[in-house]
Motif scaffolding. Structure first.
Motif, PDB file in Angstrom:
ATOM      1  N   GLY A   1       0.780  -1.228   0.000  1.00  0.00           N
ATOM      2  CA  GLY A   1       0.000   0.000   0.000  1.00  0.00           C
ATOM      3  C   GLY A   1       0.814   1.281   0.000  1.00  0.00           C
ATOM      4  N   PHE A   2       2.135   1.192  -0.157  1.00  0.00           N
ATOM      5  CA  PHE A   2       2.976   2.379  -0.283  1.00  0.00           C
ATOM      6  C   PHE A   2       3.004   2.823  -1.742  1.00  0.00           C
ATOM      7  CE2 PHE A   2       4.532   0.351   3.532  1.00  0.00           C
ATOM      8  CZ  PHE A   2       4.900   1.396   4.371  1.00  0.00           C
ATOM      9  N   THR A   3       2.913   4.118  -1.973  1.00  0.00           N
ATOM     10  CA  THR A   3       3.029   4.682  -3.319  1.00  0.00           C
ATOM     11  C   THR A   3       4.428   5.242  -3.499  1.00  0.00           C
ATOM     12  OG1 THR A   3       0.678   5.212  -3.493  1.00  0.00           O
ATOM     13  CG2 THR A   3       2.176   6.469  -4.895  1.00  0.00           C
ATOM     14  N   TRP A   4       5.019   4.974  -4.679  1.00  0.00           N
ATOM     15  CA  TRP A   4       6.388   5.401  -4.970  1.00  0.00           C
ATOM     16  C   TRP A   4       6.470   6.079  -6.324  1.00  0.00           C
ATOM     17  CZ3 TRP A   4       8.982   4.848  -0.643  1.00  0.00           C
ATOM     18  CH2 TRP A   4       8.685   3.785   0.223  1.00  0.00           C
ATOM     19  N   ASP A   5       7.267   7.120  -6.408  1.00  0.00           N
ATOM     20  CA  ASP A   5       7.631   7.742  -7.682  1.00  0.00           C
ATOM     21  C   ASP A   5       8.912   7.110  -8.207  1.00  0.00           C
ATOM     22  OD1 ASP A   5       5.499   9.470  -7.583  1.00  0.00           O
ATOM     23  OD2 ASP A   5       6.694  11.298  -7.402  1.00  0.00           O
ATOM     24  N   LEU A   6       9.249   7.438  -9.448  1.00  0.00           N
ATOM     25  CA  LEU A   6      10.508   6.998 -10.035  1.00  0.00           C
ATOM     26  C   LEU A   6      11.598   8.023  -9.714  1.00  0.00           C
ATOM     27  CD1 LEU A   6       9.222   5.714 -13.492  1.00  0.00           C
ATOM     28  CD2 LEU A   6       9.758   4.381 -11.438  1.00  0.00           C
ATOM     29  N   GLY A   7      11.882   8.191  -8.421  1.00  0.00           N
ATOM     30  CA  GLY A   7      12.837   9.196  -7.979  1.00  0.00           C
ATOM     31  C   GLY A   7      12.116  10.351  -7.312  1.00  0.00           C
ATOM     32  N   GLY A   8      12.908  11.256  -6.755  1.00  0.00           N
ATOM     33  CA  GLY A   8      12.359  12.317  -5.916  1.00  0.00           C
ATOM     34  C   GLY A   8      11.840  13.503  -6.687  1.00  0.00           C
ATOM     35  N   HIS A   9      10.687  13.367  -7.342  1.00  0.00           N
ATOM     36  CA  HIS A   9      10.115  14.460  -8.124  1.00  0.00           C
ATOM     37  C   HIS A   9       9.439  15.495  -7.230  1.00  0.00           C
ATOM     38  CE1 HIS A   9      10.935  12.182 -11.671  1.00  0.00           C
ATOM     39  NE2 HIS A   9      10.086  11.231 -11.375  1.00  0.00           N
TER      40      HIS A   9
ATOM     41  N   GLY B   1       9.583   0.923   3.132  1.00  0.00           N
ATOM     42  CA  GLY B   1       8.458   1.244   3.995  1.00  0.00           C
ATOM     43  C   GLY B   1       8.714   0.736   5.402  1.00  0.00           C
ATOM     44  N   ILE B   2       8.539   1.601   6.390  1.00  0.00           N
ATOM     45  CA  ILE B   2       8.897   1.296   7.774  1.00  0.00           C
ATOM     46  C   ILE B   2       7.680   1.453   8.668  1.00  0.00           C
ATOM     47  CG2 ILE B   2      10.424   1.934   9.691  1.00  0.00           C
ATOM     48  CD1 ILE B   2      12.148   3.277   7.356  1.00  0.00           C
TER      49      ILE B   2
ATOM     50  N   ARG C   1       1.189   6.675   9.630  1.00  0.00           N
ATOM     51  CA  ARG C   1       1.596   5.717  10.657  1.00  0.00           C
ATOM     52  C   ARG C   1       2.852   4.968  10.238  1.00  0.00           C
ATOM     53  NH1 ARG C   1      -4.090   2.961  11.096  1.00  0.00           N
ATOM     54  NH2 ARG C   1      -2.764   1.115  11.052  1.00  0.00           N
ATOM     55  N   HIS C   2       3.326   5.244   9.052  1.00  0.00           N
ATOM     56  CA  HIS C   2       4.530   4.622   8.532  1.00  0.00           C
ATOM     57  C   HIS C   2       5.452   5.716   7.977  1.00  0.00           C
ATOM     58  CE1 HIS C   2       1.365   1.535   8.215  1.00  0.00           C
ATOM     59  NE2 HIS C   2       2.324   0.646   8.368  1.00  0.00           N
ATOM     60  N   ARG C   3       6.702   5.321   7.795  1.00  0.00           N
ATOM     61  CA  ARG C   3       7.621   6.162   7.034  1.00  0.00           C
ATOM     62  C   ARG C   3       7.868   5.520   5.680  1.00  0.00           C
ATOM     63  NH1 ARG C   3      13.004   7.100   9.723  1.00  0.00           N
ATOM     64  NH2 ARG C   3      12.566   5.195  10.896  1.00  0.00           N
ATOM     65  N   ALA C   4       8.071   6.366   4.672  1.00  0.00           N
ATOM     66  CA  ALA C   4       8.366   5.898   3.314  1.00  0.00           C
ATOM     67  C   ALA C   4       9.640   6.603   2.858  1.00  0.00           C
ATOM     68  CB  ALA C   4       7.201   6.216   2.378  1.00  0.00           C
TER      69      ALA C   4
ATOM     70  N   GLY D   1      18.738  -1.407  14.888  1.00  0.00           N
ATOM     71  CA  GLY D   1      17.677  -2.389  15.035  1.00  0.00           C
ATOM     72  C   GLY D   1      16.391  -2.043  14.323  1.00  0.00           C
ATOM     73  N   GLU D   2      16.298  -0.826  13.795  1.00  0.00           N
ATOM     74  CA  GLU D   2      15.035  -0.411  13.168  1.00  0.00           C
ATOM     75  C   GLU D   2      14.828  -1.084  11.816  1.00  0.00           C
ATOM     76  OE1 GLU D   2      12.435   3.729  12.825  1.00  0.00           O
ATOM     77  OE2 GLU D   2      14.626   3.832  12.773  1.00  0.00           O
ATOM     78  N   ASP D   3      15.886  -1.667  11.241  1.00  0.00           N
ATOM     79  CA  ASP D   3      15.720  -2.389   9.980  1.00  0.00           C
ATOM     80  C   ASP D   3      14.750  -3.562  10.144  1.00  0.00           C
ATOM     81  OD1 ASP D   3      17.475  -3.733  11.628  1.00  0.00           O
ATOM     82  OD2 ASP D   3      18.867  -4.298  10.035  1.00  0.00           O
ATOM     83  N   ALA D   4      14.555  -4.013  11.388  1.00  0.00           N
ATOM     84  CA  ALA D   4      13.590  -5.084  11.638  1.00  0.00           C
ATOM     85  C   ALA D   4      12.154  -4.609  11.468  1.00  0.00           C
ATOM     86  CB  ALA D   4      13.790  -5.643  13.049  1.00  0.00           C
ATOM     87  N   ARG D   5      11.960  -3.295  11.389  1.00  0.00           N
ATOM     88  CA  ARG D   5      10.608  -2.749  11.249  1.00  0.00           C
ATOM     89  C   ARG D   5      10.279  -2.410   9.790  1.00  0.00           C
ATOM     90  NH1 ARG D   5       9.644   1.607  15.956  1.00  0.00           N
ATOM     91  NH2 ARG D   5       7.506   1.286  15.223  1.00  0.00           N
ATOM     92  N   VAL D   6      11.159  -2.787   8.878  1.00  0.00           N
ATOM     93  CA  VAL D   6      10.875  -2.604   7.447  1.00  0.00           C
ATOM     94  C   VAL D   6       9.761  -3.561   7.050  1.00  0.00           C
ATOM     95  CG1 VAL D   6      11.788  -2.860   5.114  1.00  0.00           C
ATOM     96  CG2 VAL D   6      13.187  -1.776   6.888  1.00  0.00           C
ATOM     97  N   VAL D   7       8.650  -3.017   6.570  1.00  0.00           N
ATOM     98  CA  VAL D   7       7.479  -3.838   6.230  1.00  0.00           C
ATOM     99  C   VAL D   7       7.243  -3.927   4.733  1.00  0.00           C
ATOM    100  CG1 VAL D   7       6.345  -3.444   8.442  1.00  0.00           C
ATOM    101  CG2 VAL D   7       5.946  -1.840   6.553  1.00  0.00           C
ATOM    102  N   SER D   8       7.991  -3.134   3.965  1.00  0.00           N
ATOM    103  CA  SER D   8       7.810  -3.188   2.518  1.00  0.00           C
ATOM    104  C   SER D   8       9.078  -2.706   1.846  1.00  0.00           C
ATOM    105  CB  SER D   8       6.630  -2.307   2.090  1.00  0.00           C
ATOM    106  OG  SER D   8       6.496  -2.316   0.682  1.00  0.00           O
ATOM    107  N   THR D   9       9.460  -3.374   0.766  1.00  0.00           N
ATOM    108  CA  THR D   9      10.547  -2.886  -0.092  1.00  0.00           C
ATOM    109  C   THR D   9      10.080  -2.958  -1.537  1.00  0.00           C
ATOM    110  OG1 THR D   9      11.570  -5.082  -0.266  1.00  0.00           O
ATOM    111  CG2 THR D   9      12.367  -3.613   1.493  1.00  0.00           C
ATOM    112  N   TRP D  10      10.425  -1.940  -2.262  1.00  0.00           N
ATOM    113  CA  TRP D  10      10.062  -1.819  -3.689  1.00  0.00           C
ATOM    114  C   TRP D  10      11.286  -1.306  -4.413  1.00  0.00           C
ATOM    115  CZ3 TRP D  10      10.083   2.546  -6.841  1.00  0.00           C
ATOM    116  CH2 TRP D  10       9.406   2.445  -8.055  1.00  0.00           C
ATOM    117  N   GLN D  11      11.527  -1.784  -5.613  1.00  0.00           N
ATOM    118  CA  GLN D  11      12.685  -1.298  -6.345  1.00  0.00           C
ATOM    119  C   GLN D  11      12.428  -1.328  -7.840  1.00  0.00           C
ATOM    120  OE1 GLN D  11      16.210  -3.846  -6.303  1.00  0.00           O
ATOM    121  NE2 GLN D  11      14.973  -5.555  -5.521  1.00  0.00           N
ATOM    122  N   THR D  12      13.154  -0.476  -8.535  1.00  0.00           N
ATOM    123  CA  THR D  12      13.119  -0.476  -9.989  1.00  0.00           C
ATOM    124  C   THR D  12      14.448   0.041 -10.506  1.00  0.00           C
ATOM    125  OG1 THR D  12      11.767   0.128 -11.917  1.00  0.00           O
ATOM    126  CG2 THR D  12      12.216   1.861 -10.305  1.00  0.00           C
TER     127      THR D  12
END
Length: 457
Positions: free
Chosen positions: A50-58, A293-294, A337-340, A375-386
């Motif tokens: 459910g995270f929305t991502w752009d193709l870079g920081g537009h 996504g964290i 409630r999350h960080r992206a 230790g916060e890497d354990a709270r990563v709930v989503s990864t997306w890549q392109t």
């Protein structure tokens, strides 16, 4: 099938051109898009979590009234407006952007190194010979301190090309030049100086990411957009385009927004060898984009951050949750409630990058940069890549000469190459520039109005 105006690419330039043709009452056009979506490099995607991502920081900002009106018409009140808050991470501290105006934030020995370099630049003054390339421009403009600490390492990280292979003539409003008195006053008064630049305020769609702009724009003429139609051949003699899916379209005038080097080398049939040799001199980089996504939110008002040091692989990270709370799943009112966190890593022959461990290195880099607590890497709930094989057109030393060969040959055959990579001019490759290249091409075709954003000279 035959049309008067054929457009290759449903990104900002192609859609801007199509929309302007429509406004001018010329509806005999067709847009061919290789991908299954519109938006080009300004497209957006929602991952399974459910995270929305752009193709870079537009970010959306504008130099043009036409573009401003277009955004108002498309988005209405479906938009958020932000004050830019950009930072540089260096020497375990945060320095406000632009770096050269805020060196007071650095450790004292680094501040003095930067000031010594600036004083040397001031002593040389106008008597200094003109720079031969981008590296010389950096050194002559900022001195060895700022060059060593930030300008040289950061620019190699983002461009993935040595600055001595690049021209400096693209700079314009892209880089803040130094006002020595202003820098010294900022140091003495312990004052942050963050107001510079055209993107100090920017807009962002409420939902759907940047791509929402182009989905809405394409909906105006959806019956004339063909998705999944990758152009594989353009016969310049017969004015015919063929796609990989077997579609054949004849045209009177062709606007292509695909990368100019690929168009000349792989697609166009009938260009002389000189054009092919020129196209081979055009340079670009690519980028690996990751969305992390964290679970859990913490206060951090930064919009985006730059990273010149080697302790992390990316050159930029965007707090994408700050652009819109809807970029994260299940927003609670206007507080996510999350960080992206969105990271960008450039690559080229000068700077190869292995995409196989991309996410792992990005997450480790976020920790090294202080953006993830231990230790916060354990709270990563989503990864997306392109992977973007074309991210930035490089303003290399051979670019202008190559364009001077290719573009007149194309235009003589009623082919017009525009856009971020169609025109291959980074200095007019922002989103607003790209849309306006398409708009002005349409006005030129219909009314003979000269183009002012993209110039052949």
């Amino acid at each position: 099938m035959r049309v008067k105006y054929l457009i290759i690419g449903a990104g900002p330039t192609g859609l801007g051109a199509a929309d302007r043709l429509r406004e001018l009452g010329h509806n005999d056009f067709l847009v061919l898009e290789a991908e299954g979506h519109v938006g080009g490099l300004s497209a957006s995607f929602t991952d399974p979590a459910g995270f929305t991502w752009d193709l870079g920081g537009h970010v959306v900002f504008s130099h043009f009234e036409h573009f401003d009106r277009l955004l108002d018409d498309l988005l209405g009140d479906h938009v958020l407006t932000h004050q830019r808050e950009a930072w540089i991470r260096l020497a375990d501290t945060w320095v406000p952007y632009p770096f050269q105006n805020n060196i007071r934030r650095l450790p004292p020995d680094m501040v003095w190194e930067c000031v010594q370099g600036l004083l040397a630049v001031a002593r040389n003054g106008a008597s200094a010979s003109p720079p031969a390339h981008f590296r010389e421009w950096i050194e002559k403009s900022f001195g060895p301190g700022i060059a060593r600490l930030f300008m040289l390492p950061y620019n190699f990280k983002v461009w993935a090309h040595p600055p001595e292979t690049m021209s400096h003539r693209w700079i314009g409003e892209r880089v803040s030049v130094v006002d020595l008195a202003r820098v010294l006053e900022n140091i003495i008064r312990s004052r942050d100086d963050v107001s510079w630049g055209p993107n100090r305020t920017f807009a962002f769609p409420l939902t759907g990411g940047t791509g929402e702009i182009y989905r809405r724009l394409a909906a105006r003429f959806a019956d004339r957009v063909r998705l999944g139609q990758k152009t594989v051949a353009v016969d310049m003699a017969t004015k015919t385009v063929r796609t990989a899916a077997g579609m054949t379209v004849s045209y009177d005038r062709l606007l292509t927004t695909m990368p100019l080097d690929r168009f000349v080398l792989d697609v166009a049939q009938g260009l002389p060898e000189a054009a092919r040799q020129a196209a081979a001199r055009l340079k670009h980089n690519g980028a690996l984009i990751a969305g992390i996504g964290i679970d859990g939110h913490r206060s951090d008002s930064k919009c985006w951050m730059y990273f010149p040091e080697s302790n992390c692989p990316f050159y930029r990270v965007t707090n994408f949750h700050n652009y819109s709370y809807n970029n994260t799943p299940a927003p609670d009112g206007t507080v996510p409630r999350h960080r992206a966190l969105m990271t960008e890593i450039s690559f080229s022959g000068y700077k190869p990058e292995d995409g196989a461990d991309h996410i792992k290195r990005a997450v480790a880099g976020l920790g090294a940069a202080g953006l993830l607590e231990p230790g916060e890497d354990a709270r990563v709930v989503s990864t997306w890549q392109t992977r973007l094989d074309y991210a930035y057109p490089i303003p290399c030393l051979s670019r202008d000469g190559a364009l001077a060969v290719i573009q007149p040959l194309l235009e003589a055959a009623d082919i017009f190459s525009r856009g971020r990579f169609g025109g291959f001019k980074y200095e007019v490759g922002n989103m607003d520039h790209s849309v306006m290249q398409g708009v002005q091409w349409a006005e030129r075709m219909v009314a003979g109005t000269p183009e002012t954003v993209y110039r052949l000279g």
